[in-house]
Design a protein around this motif. Structure first.
Motif, PDB file in Angstrom:
ATOM      1  N   LYS A 253       0.902  -1.164   0.000  1.00 11.93           N
ATOM      2  CA  LYS A 253       0.000   0.000   0.000  1.00 11.93           C
ATOM      3  C   LYS A 253       0.928   1.197   0.000  1.00 11.93           C
ATOM      4  O   LYS A 253       1.069   1.921   0.990  1.00 11.93           O
ATOM      5  CB  LYS A 253      -0.910  -0.020   1.233  1.00 11.93           C
ATOM      6  N   ARG A 288      -1.199   5.745  -2.617  1.00 11.20           N
ATOM      7  CA  ARG A 288      -1.524   6.923  -1.805  1.00 11.20           C
ATOM      8  C   ARG A 288      -0.564   8.054  -2.152  1.00 11.20           C
ATOM      9  O   ARG A 288       0.641   7.827  -2.316  1.00 11.20           O
ATOM     10  CB  ARG A 288      -1.382   6.599  -0.311  1.00 11.20           C
ATOM     11  N   ARG A 379     -10.615   2.695   4.741  1.00 10.00           N
ATOM     12  CA  ARG A 379     -10.098   1.449   4.162  1.00 10.00           C
ATOM     13  C   ARG A 379      -9.394   1.690   2.830  1.00 10.00           C
ATOM     14  O   ARG A 379      -8.422   1.003   2.509  1.00 10.00           O
ATOM     15  CB  ARG A 379     -11.229   0.422   4.009  1.00 10.00           C
ATOM     16  N   LYS A 382      -5.851   2.190   3.426  1.00 14.14           N
ATOM     17  CA  LYS A 382      -5.055   1.153   4.107  1.00 14.14           C
ATOM     18  C   LYS A 382      -4.966  -0.173   3.350  1.00 14.14           C
ATOM     19  O   LYS A 382      -4.046  -0.943   3.565  1.00 14.14           O
ATOM     20  CB  LYS A 382      -5.650   0.889   5.493  1.00 14.14           C
ATOM     21  N   GLU A 383      -5.954  -0.464   2.498  1.00 17.03           N
ATOM     22  CA  GLU A 383      -5.987  -1.784   1.871  1.00 17.03           C
ATOM     23  C   GLU A 383      -5.471  -1.734   0.434  1.00 17.03           C
ATOM     24  O   GLU A 383      -5.669  -0.751  -0.274  1.00 17.03           O
ATOM     25  CB  GLU A 383      -7.434  -2.325   1.892  1.00 17.03           C
ATOM     26  N   GLU A 384      -4.875  -2.818   0.019  1.00 13.64           N
ATOM     27  CA  GLU A 384      -4.359  -2.876  -1.348  1.00 13.64           C
ATOM     28  C   GLU A 384      -5.527  -2.969  -2.330  1.00 13.64           C
ATOM     29  O   GLU A 384      -6.417  -3.799  -2.156  1.00 13.64           O
ATOM     30  CB  GLU A 384      -3.448  -4.095  -1.498  1.00 13.64           C
ATOM     31  N   ASN A 407       1.121   3.943   8.278  1.00 18.84           N
ATOM     32  CA  ASN A 407      -0.138   3.482   8.875  1.00 18.84           C
ATOM     33  C   ASN A 407      -0.833   2.418   8.012  1.00 18.84           C
ATOM     34  O   ASN A 407      -1.930   2.605   7.498  1.00 18.84           O
ATOM     35  CB  ASN A 407      -1.064   4.694   9.067  1.00 18.84           C
ATOM     36  N   THR A 408      -0.175   1.312   7.819  1.00 14.24           N
ATOM     37  CA  THR A 408      -0.719   0.221   7.014  1.00 14.24           C
ATOM     38  C   THR A 408      -0.024  -1.069   7.457  1.00 14.24           C
ATOM     39  O   THR A 408       1.054  -1.014   8.052  1.00 14.24           O
ATOM     40  CB  THR A 408      -0.487   0.463   5.494  1.00 14.24           C
ATOM     41  N   TYR A 410       1.195  -3.069   5.476  1.00  9.33           N
ATOM     42  CA  TYR A 410       2.199  -3.401   4.456  1.00  9.33           C
ATOM     43  C   TYR A 410       3.449  -2.532   4.591  1.00  9.33           C
ATOM     44  O   TYR A 410       3.421  -1.484   5.236  1.00  9.33           O
ATOM     45  CB  TYR A 410       1.612  -3.186   3.053  1.00  9.33           C
TER      46      TYR A 410
END
Ligand code: UN1
Length: 495
Positions: A253, A288, A379, A382-384, A407-408, A410
């Motif tokens: 991420k 991001r 989400r 944070k999510e792939e 903040n993930t 990954y």
């Protein structure tokens, strides 16, 4: 339509079940690239048996000679670069410039592996006792299961296959169900270059049928897998039953920080390439953008303007900037995240729907999409997603940027654009990721450097460069006592 087969013990064969599946072009789903054997456990068993038998001879071939074969592999790949790239674009969808790069990464990996045959360094270390010699040498391990994804159909298989066989292992290779034609071209080249029968075996099919059978097989010694974190966790759990050595390269991420002192045009080129190259389908994709508030408005208008100009289409056309998603399921996942982002309160400023228009009606196209007003807890932050979706988060300082970046779950790739050397070095120190780029996008790993991530991106191994050779070889420690008497370590030491 071409009918492809498995390759076991030097022979092209159908799946024992006789079943097949189709490989279709994601930019034009009417076009079938070929049919492939839908294999199962019985095919894997046969391939493992062949690999095990071949191992006993292959492990004794001197590593420089194994390297000579890989040099030929690199030469043939170079001669066939364009053909491989075109096949890859047809079955995977990314633009031809990128598939050429994917093949080049394989060529670079071949030449690196070839030369590693003359290194594979060990250590000699002084013994604590007189007339005694200590060394640690690398030895082959056995049969490697290689399970690869569809987003880099040539580069990622080569990252695993070449070091595996250079180290003297034999392999059972399961390429992604969506890109089996490119993988077949690789196996053909290996055979032409002189890899002996049984050293490389390829079994086509799905993860549930073929992948699991490889992971669970008691006679497979190691697994190298690149794919999702969810599947990686399952592989890790299953492989623990037979205590296999496992290398996992999983999700990401990744974020790009743009500081207020950055060269904005450079940062813009970087984020466009990182977020929308490969249609965002890289584990290193920029998902991001962490944008300093002082340059926020200016950069956003530059970004939206340039993103709007990206042209969707068939990757074989020179006019195309962004190809399709790999398949219907992936496009649905991407759209699901876009709907989720809206529900979470992010603002959709561009894209957000399937690609429509000339030449797009039969492909899995999705518009390059940008969300602003994203908060770190959403989400979509944070999510792939694995698609052409960029979430923009406003930050006030370098410290906040790094906190949000981290903040993930990954930790694969990361990037910061700044002209301040102090900010750059703080990011190098504090960003939790396996790869950090300064004034360059999150994508662009080179074949001779370690590749991999921290946290749930992997399990601590590295591909690429010299580091991958630690995974594919075993250390053997050797003590040679030429004193003619019993010398007890730790005991017969003169104080
Ligand atoms: C991947 O994202 O799955 O650095 C691999 C890059 C490529 C490799 C990416 N050289 O983006």
């Amino acid at each position: 339509m071409k009918k492809y087969q498995n390759f076991i013990n030097g022979k092209w064969v159908d799946a024992k079940s006789g079943q097949t599946f189709e490989d279709r072009n994601p930019a034009n789903w009417d076009e079938v690239v070929g049919t492939f054997p839908k294999s199962g456990k019985e095919d894997v068993d046969e391939a493992v048996k062949a690999a095990r038998t071949a191992f006993e001879k292959w492990r004794l071939v001197p590593a420089p000679q194994r390297g000579n074969i890989l040099k030929k592999v690199g030469d043939i790949m170079t001669a066939r670069k364009e053909k491989i790239a075109r096949t890859m674009t047809r079955e995977m969808g990314k633009v031809i410039v990128e598939t050429r790069g994917d093949v080049q990464e394989g060529i670079d990996t071949a030449y690196y592996a070839a030369s590693e045959g003359r290194r594979l360094f060990g250590h000699t270390v002084p013994s604590e006792l007189p007339n005694k010699f200590n060394m640690a040498i690398r030895v082959p391990i056995g049969v490697a299961g290689i399970i690869t994804p569809w987003n880099f159909p040539m580069a990622i298989p080569t990252w695993k296959v070449f070091p595996a066989i250079l180290c003297g292992n034999t392999i059972v290779f399961k390429p992604a169900h969506d890109t089996p034609a490119t993988a077949t071209l690789l196996v053909e080249i290996l055979m032409e270059a002189g890899v002996p029968e049984g050293v490389v075996n390829i079994i086509h099919g799905g993860g549930a049928d073929v992948g699991n059978a490889i992971v669970d097989h008691p006679d497979v010694d190691l697994i190298s897998f690149t794919g999702s974190t969810a599947v990686g966790k399952k592989i890790s759990a299953s492989a623990s039953q037979t205590l296999k050595r496992v290398s996992l390269e999983l999700g990401g991420k990744n974020a790009q920080i743009v500081m207020d002192d950055a060269d904005l045009n450079l940062a813009l080129d970087g984020v466009l390439w990182g977020a929308f190259g490969t249609t965002g389908q890289r584990c290193t994709a920029t998902s991001r953008l962490l944008l300093h508030e002082k340059v926020y408005d200016k950069f956003m208008s530059m970004l939206v303007d340039r993103t709007q100009k990206l042209r969707l289409g068939d990757g074989l056309l020179a006019t195309t900037d962004v190809g399709p998603c790999i398949h219907e399921g992936q496009r649905k996942t991407v759209h699901g995240y876009v709907e989720l982002g809206q529900q979470e309160g992010a603002r959709l400023v561009l894209g957000g729907s399937v690609g429509a228009g000339n030449g797009l009606s039969k492909g899995w196209f999705y518009q390059p999409t940008i969300f602003t007003d994203v908060t770190p807890e959403m989400r979509i932050a944070k999510e792939e997603i694995f698609g052409p979706v960029l979430s923009v988060i406003r930050v006030k300082s370098l410290e906040e940027g790094i906190t949000v970046l981290n903040n993930t779950i990954y930790g694969l790739s990361s990037s910061i654009y700044t002209k301040d050397v102090n900010s750059a070095f703080k990011a190098i120190r504090d960003v939790k990721a396996g790869i950090t780029y300064i004034n360059a996008p999150t994508i662009g790993a080179e074949a001779h450097m370690p590749f991999g991530g921290v946290k749930q991106t992997g399990n601590g191994h590295r591909e690429g460069g010299w580091t991958v050779y630690d995974f594919f070889s075993e250390w053997k420690t050797v003590y040679i006592d030429y004193s003619g008497g019993l010398q007890r370590a730790q005991i017969d030491i003169e104080e």
